[in-house]
Design an enzyme around this catalytic site. Structure first.
Site, PDB file in Angstrom:
ATOM      1  N   CYS A 294       5.032 -48.745  52.383  1.00  7.49           N
ATOM      2  CA  CYS A 294       4.533 -47.546  53.081  1.00  7.49           C
ATOM      3  C   CYS A 294       3.011 -47.467  52.909  1.00  7.49           C
ATOM      4  CB  CYS A 294       5.182 -46.270  52.547  1.00  7.49           C
ATOM      5  SG  CYS A 294       6.890 -46.026  53.073  1.00  7.49           S
TER       6      CYS A 294
ATOM      7  N   SER B 229      19.432 -76.587  66.077  1.00  4.87           N
ATOM      8  CA  SER B 229      20.043 -77.820  66.573  1.00  4.87           C
ATOM      9  C   SER B 229      20.586 -77.637  67.983  1.00  4.87           C
ATOM     10  CB  SER B 229      21.130 -78.304  65.619  1.00  4.87           C
ATOM     11  OG  SER B 229      22.051 -77.275  65.358  1.00  4.87           O
TER      12      SER B 229
ATOM     13  N   HIS C 237      20.373 -68.270  69.851  1.00  7.14           N
ATOM     14  CA  HIS C 237      21.388 -67.735  68.932  1.00  7.14           C
ATOM     15  C   HIS C 237      20.738 -67.339  67.618  1.00  7.14           C
ATOM     16  CE1 HIS C 237      21.042 -72.001  67.850  1.00  7.14           C
ATOM     17  NE2 HIS C 237      21.549 -71.704  66.656  1.00  7.14           N
TER      18      HIS C 237
HETATM   19 ZN   LIG Z   1       8.374 -47.591  52.251  1.00  9.97          ZN
END
Ligand SMILES: [Zn+2]
Ligand SMILES: [Zn+2]
Ligand SMILES: [Zn+2]
Length: 324
Positions: free
Chosen positions: A192, A154, A159
């Site tokens: 991972c 707005s 920010h």
């Molecule tokens: Zn991980």
């Protein structure tokens, strides 16, 4: 009326009922027209915001300033315990809603800021999360950013926001469950393994830095959606070491610059999914940052089903972003 968390009987989805939010000033409207206002986030107008929770550095000459949201969705008061019956559950909206003013410069996007300022901003995110975690009543801290009216901003001045919640939101809970199930099956972390595979495959890879990789997710919900993953397994963003923070600033800024070049500076959100404050350390969780560009809108089908329709294959999006 103080903010309230309510859960409906049919879908069991939570909503925050926060009437104070209606009073907030709107500078940029969803149809794109802007109403000129005196920017409350520019230096010299500090009195227009609630007093700062923290400034970095402290006092005049601040480079990043953290203030409580003047029109909060949640407040640090009341009792977070839910009560109700089969037709609805409610609890006081106990939480925190902070605004982080990214820079004293009246810039519109994170990419308008130098990398060093982005590094400082990311370290402030981590600081706020660590501080809110110490409160003890809160279950989850979400850092996010809205850029552009179509993404919910707005005010123009760049920010970010932190909302701390008394319970873990459903999307994060789902990620925790999925990650834990994979970890039980394979003894390894899902993200991972995903990262290894995506880097080797390369079709959805946008960029790599020393400590991070950015890719377009296999089932991207929208054009140019990006997932930023740390290479080193860690459940909590807020414990990011300094050298990785500096590298993250560079990687995030480059990814957003590519997005703005490829898609003509679209509105976007980004958000950080870190492990919840409470509960045992969920070692299988891998923190990450999601970038959600707004080049399409959610319409009836998406609201009805939770399924999004994405007209741009993520492999093409990644190729465009790599070249941008
Ligand atoms: Zn991980
Ligand atoms: Zn401003
Ligand atoms: Zn996530």
């Amino acid at each position: 009326m103080n903010p309230e968390l309510r859960q409906g009987p049919l879908t069991e989805q939570w909503a925050i009922i926060a009437p104070e939010r209606a009073a907030r000033p709107i500078e940029v409207h969803p149809d794109g027209h802007a109403v000129p206002i005196v920017c409350p986030f520019c230096p010299g107008h500090e009195a227009q915001t609630p007093p700062a929770l923290r400034s970095y550095p402290d006092g005049p000459g601040w480079r990043v300033r953290v203030v409580p949201n003047k029109y909060p969705a949640l407040r640090l008061a009341g009792n977070p315990a839910p009560h109700g019956d089969e037709f609805g559950t409610r609890s006081d909206g106990v939480g925190a809603h902070e605004v982080i003013i990214d820079s004293p410069v009246h810039a519109h996007s994170l990419t308008d800021l130098p990398a060093e300022q982005v590094r400082l901003l990311l370290s402030v995110y981590a600081d706020r999360l660590r501080e809110l975690r110490r409160d003890g009543r809160l279950a989850y801290g979400l850092v996010f950013k809205n850029v552009g009216a179509a993404a919910g901003a707005s005010l123009e001045h760049t920010h970010s926001q932190v909302i701390a919640l008394p319970r873990v939101p459903a999307f994060v809970r789902q990620e925790l469950i999925t990650a834990r199930a994979y970890h039980r099956r394979h003894g390894r972390c899902l993200c991972c393994d995903l990262l290894d595979r995506e880097v080797r495959d390369g079709r959805r890879l946008v960029l790599e830095s020393r400590h991070f990789a950015v890719l377009t997710p296999f089932a991207s919900r929208m054009p140019y959606e990006m997932l930023l993953l740390p290479r080193r397994h860690a459940a909590r963003f807020e414990e990011l070491p300094e050298d990785e923070c500096a590298d993250l600033a560079g990687a995030l800024r480059s990814a957003l610059l590519k997005l703005e070049r490829a898609a003509d500076r679209p509105a976007y959100n980004y958000l950080i999914h870190t492990a919840p404050f409470t509960g045992p350390e969920p070692e299988s969780f891998h923190w990450h940052l999601e970038v959600l560009p707004r080049t399409t809108t959610l319409a009836g089908f998406e609201w009805a089903t939770g399924v999004t329709i994405n007209p741009l294959p993520p492999e093409q999006a990644a190729a465009q972003l790599r070249e941008a």
